[in-house]
Design a protein around this motif. Structure first.
Motif, PDB file in Angstrom:
ATOM      1  N   PHE A  41      34.337 -44.853  71.457  1.00 29.09           N
ATOM      2  CA  PHE A  41      34.989 -44.812  70.159  1.00 29.09           C
ATOM      3  C   PHE A  41      34.153 -45.458  69.057  1.00 29.09           C
ATOM      4  N   GLU A  42      34.288 -44.890  67.856  1.00 26.48           N
ATOM      5  CA  GLU A  42      33.504 -45.313  66.688  1.00 26.48           C
ATOM      6  C   GLU A  42      34.338 -46.188  65.743  1.00 26.48           C
ATOM      7  N   MET A  43      35.567 -45.766  65.476  1.00 26.02           N
ATOM      8  CA  MET A  43      36.469 -46.532  64.594  1.00 26.02           C
ATOM      9  C   MET A  43      37.880 -45.982  64.735  1.00 26.02           C
ATOM     10  N   ILE A  44      38.838 -46.789  64.231  1.00 21.89           N
ATOM     11  CA  ILE A  44      40.228 -46.324  64.210  1.00 21.89           C
ATOM     12  C   ILE A  44      40.822 -46.651  62.848  1.00 21.89           C
ATOM     13  N   GLY A  45      41.652 -45.747  62.343  1.00 22.52           N
ATOM     14  CA  GLY A  45      42.415 -45.963  61.121  1.00 22.52           C
ATOM     15  C   GLY A  45      43.893 -45.980  61.472  1.00 22.52           C
ATOM     16  N   ILE A  46      44.603 -46.969  60.929  1.00 25.73           N
ATOM     17  CA  ILE A  46      46.020 -47.136  61.241  1.00 25.73           C
ATOM     18  C   ILE A  46      46.802 -47.126  59.932  1.00 25.73           C
ATOM     19  N   TYR A  47      47.746 -46.204  59.842  1.00 25.19           N
ATOM     20  CA  TYR A  47      48.525 -46.046  58.614  1.00 25.19           C
ATOM     21  C   TYR A  47      49.984 -46.385  58.874  1.00 25.19           C
ATOM     22  N   GLY A  48      50.585 -47.100  57.934  1.00 26.05           N
ATOM     23  CA  GLY A  48      52.019 -47.370  58.007  1.00 26.05           C
ATOM     24  C   GLY A  48      52.658 -47.153  56.647  1.00 26.05           C
ATOM     25  N   GLU A  49      53.930 -46.802  56.664  1.00 27.78           N
ATOM     26  CA  GLU A  49      54.694 -46.659  55.405  1.00 27.78           C
ATOM     27  C   GLU A  49      55.116 -48.046  54.944  1.00 27.78           C
ATOM     28  N   THR A  50      54.139 -48.885  54.719  1.00 28.48           N
ATOM     29  CA  THR A  50      54.376 -50.304  54.449  1.00 28.48           C
ATOM     30  C   THR A  50      53.744 -50.691  53.115  1.00 28.48           C
ATOM     31  N   ASP A  51      54.254 -51.783  52.521  1.00 26.87           N
ATOM     32  CA  ASP A  51      53.712 -52.246  51.242  1.00 26.87           C
ATOM     33  C   ASP A  51      52.312 -52.836  51.414  1.00 26.87           C
ATOM     34  N   GLU A  52      52.104 -53.506  52.536  1.00 28.40           N
ATOM     35  CA  GLU A  52      50.801 -54.095  52.866  1.00 28.40           C
ATOM     36  C   GLU A  52      50.147 -53.257  53.957  1.00 28.40           C
ATOM     37  N   PRO A  53      48.814 -53.293  54.075  1.00 30.58           N
ATOM     38  CA  PRO A  53      48.171 -52.577  55.188  1.00 30.58           C
ATOM     39  C   PRO A  53      48.799 -52.986  56.515  1.00 30.58           C
ATOM     40  N   ILE A  54      49.147 -51.980  57.317  1.00 32.91           N
ATOM     41  CA  ILE A  54      49.868 -52.245  58.579  1.00 32.91           C
ATOM     42  C   ILE A  54      48.944 -52.938  59.572  1.00 32.91           C
ATOM     43  N   SER A  55      49.556 -53.718  60.453  1.00 34.23           N
ATOM     44  CA  SER A  55      48.777 -54.472  61.428  1.00 34.23           C
ATOM     45  C   SER A  55      49.263 -54.110  62.828  1.00 34.23           C
ATOM     46  N   PRO A  56      48.345 -53.829  63.749  1.00 32.06           N
ATOM     47  CA  PRO A  56      48.779 -53.378  65.076  1.00 32.06           C
ATOM     48  C   PRO A  56      49.458 -54.488  65.881  1.00 32.06           C
ATOM     49  N   CYS A  57      50.379 -54.096  66.744  1.00 31.02           N
ATOM     50  CA  CYS A  57      51.103 -55.057  67.578  1.00 31.02           C
ATOM     51  C   CYS A  57      50.189 -55.596  68.681  1.00 31.02           C
ATOM     52  N   GLY A  58      50.664 -56.599  69.373  1.00 29.94           N
ATOM     53  CA  GLY A  58      49.873 -57.241  70.421  1.00 29.94           C
ATOM     54  C   GLY A  58      49.493 -56.300  71.547  1.00 29.94           C
ATOM     55  N   ALA A  59      50.433 -55.442  71.942  1.00 29.56           N
ATOM     56  CA  ALA A  59      50.139 -54.504  73.041  1.00 29.56           C
ATOM     57  C   ALA A  59      48.993 -53.577  72.656  1.00 29.56           C
ATOM     58  N   CYS A  60      49.037 -53.069  71.446  1.00 32.60           N
ATOM     59  CA  CYS A  60      47.961 -52.166  70.997  1.00 32.60           C
ATOM     60  C   CYS A  60      46.641 -52.908  70.870  1.00 32.60           C
ATOM     61  N   ARG A  61      46.695 -54.178  70.435  1.00 32.84           N
ATOM     62  CA  ARG A  61      45.454 -54.965  70.338  1.00 32.84           C
ATOM     63  C   ARG A  61      44.815 -55.116  71.721  1.00 32.84           C
ATOM     64  N   GLN A  62      45.630 -55.384  72.732  1.00 29.45           N
ATOM     65  CA  GLN A  62      45.087 -55.529  74.083  1.00 29.45           C
ATOM     66  C   GLN A  62      44.466 -54.220  74.558  1.00 29.45           C
ATOM     67  N   VAL A  63      45.165 -53.108  74.329  1.00 34.15           N
ATOM     68  CA  VAL A  63      44.633 -51.807  74.769  1.00 34.15           C
ATOM     69  C   VAL A  63      43.347 -51.482  74.004  1.00 34.15           C
ATOM     70  N   LEU A  64      43.322 -51.782  72.708  1.00 36.44           N
ATOM     71  CA  LEU A  64      42.094 -51.562  71.924  1.00 36.44           C
ATOM     72  C   LEU A  64      40.926 -52.345  72.524  1.00 36.44           C
ATOM     73  N   THR A  65      41.164 -53.602  72.918  1.00 33.42           N
ATOM     74  CA  THR A  65      40.053 -54.404  73.454  1.00 33.42           C
ATOM     75  C   THR A  65      39.529 -53.840  74.767  1.00 33.42           C
ATOM     76  N   GLU A  66      40.385 -53.153  75.505  1.00 31.19           N
ATOM     77  CA  GLU A  66      39.949 -52.631  76.806  1.00 31.19           C
ATOM     78  C   GLU A  66      39.161 -51.328  76.697  1.00 31.19           C
ATOM     79  N   PHE A  67      39.354 -50.602  75.596  1.00 26.60           N
ATOM     80  CA  PHE A  67      38.669 -49.314  75.458  1.00 26.60           C
ATOM     81  C   PHE A  67      37.583 -49.314  74.380  1.00 26.60           C
ATOM     82  N   CYS A  68      37.564 -50.349  73.541  1.00 29.82           N
ATOM     83  CA  CYS A  68      36.658 -50.323  72.386  1.00 29.82           C
ATOM     84  C   CYS A  68      35.840 -51.612  72.335  1.00 29.82           C
TER      85      CYS A  68
END
Ligand SMILES: O=c1ccn([C@H]2C[C@H](O)[C@@H](CO)O2)c(=O)[nH]1
Ligand SMILES: [Zn+2]
Length: 100
Positions: A41-68
């Motif tokens: 993987f090169e990069m990931i973009g994460i979009y949320g219908e939020t006022d501030e840039p969305i931040s990934p949850c802990g589970a997704c952070r762990q999975v990201l660290t294992e694949f990226c």
């Protein structure tokens, strides 16, 4: 999720009546790519219908660290177009790694 060979794999939030089983868009995108046989993987973009840039949850952070790699860029977007750039390693410092 953008792969090293330039493919784009999308993901969406897949909700479940048993809330804890909901699969966030980030993990859906990663699993979408991996299930298609792509794991570099090169990069990931994460979009949320939020006022501030969305931040990934802990589970997704762990999975990201294992694949990226830790230095892989992560782009966070809000509904107003605000963008924050971070990395996998910044999102989950000192993360658990498979030691075997
Ligand atoms: O209140 C919230 C916060 C985040 N997400 C999901 C949407 C997307 O899958 C992911 C982005 O991090 O989080 C929700 O569904 N609801
Ligand atoms: Zn998540």
């Amino acid at each position: 999720m953008v792969t090293k060979n330039g493919q784009v794999f999308q993901g969406c939030n897949i909700e479940n009546a048993s809330f804890g089983l909901t699969n966030c868009a980030e993990r859906t995108a990663i699993f979408n790519a991996v299930s298609s046989g792509v794991k570099t993987f090169e990069m990931i973009g994460i979009y949320g219908e939020t006022d501030e840039p969305i931040s990934p949850c802990g589970a997704c952070r762990q999975v990201l660290t294992e694949f990226c790699p830790d230095e892989m860029p992560v782009w966070l977007f809000s509904k107003t177009g605000d963008v924050k750039k971070t990395t996998v390693g910044e999102l989950l410092p000192y993360h658990f790694k498979n030691l075997t």
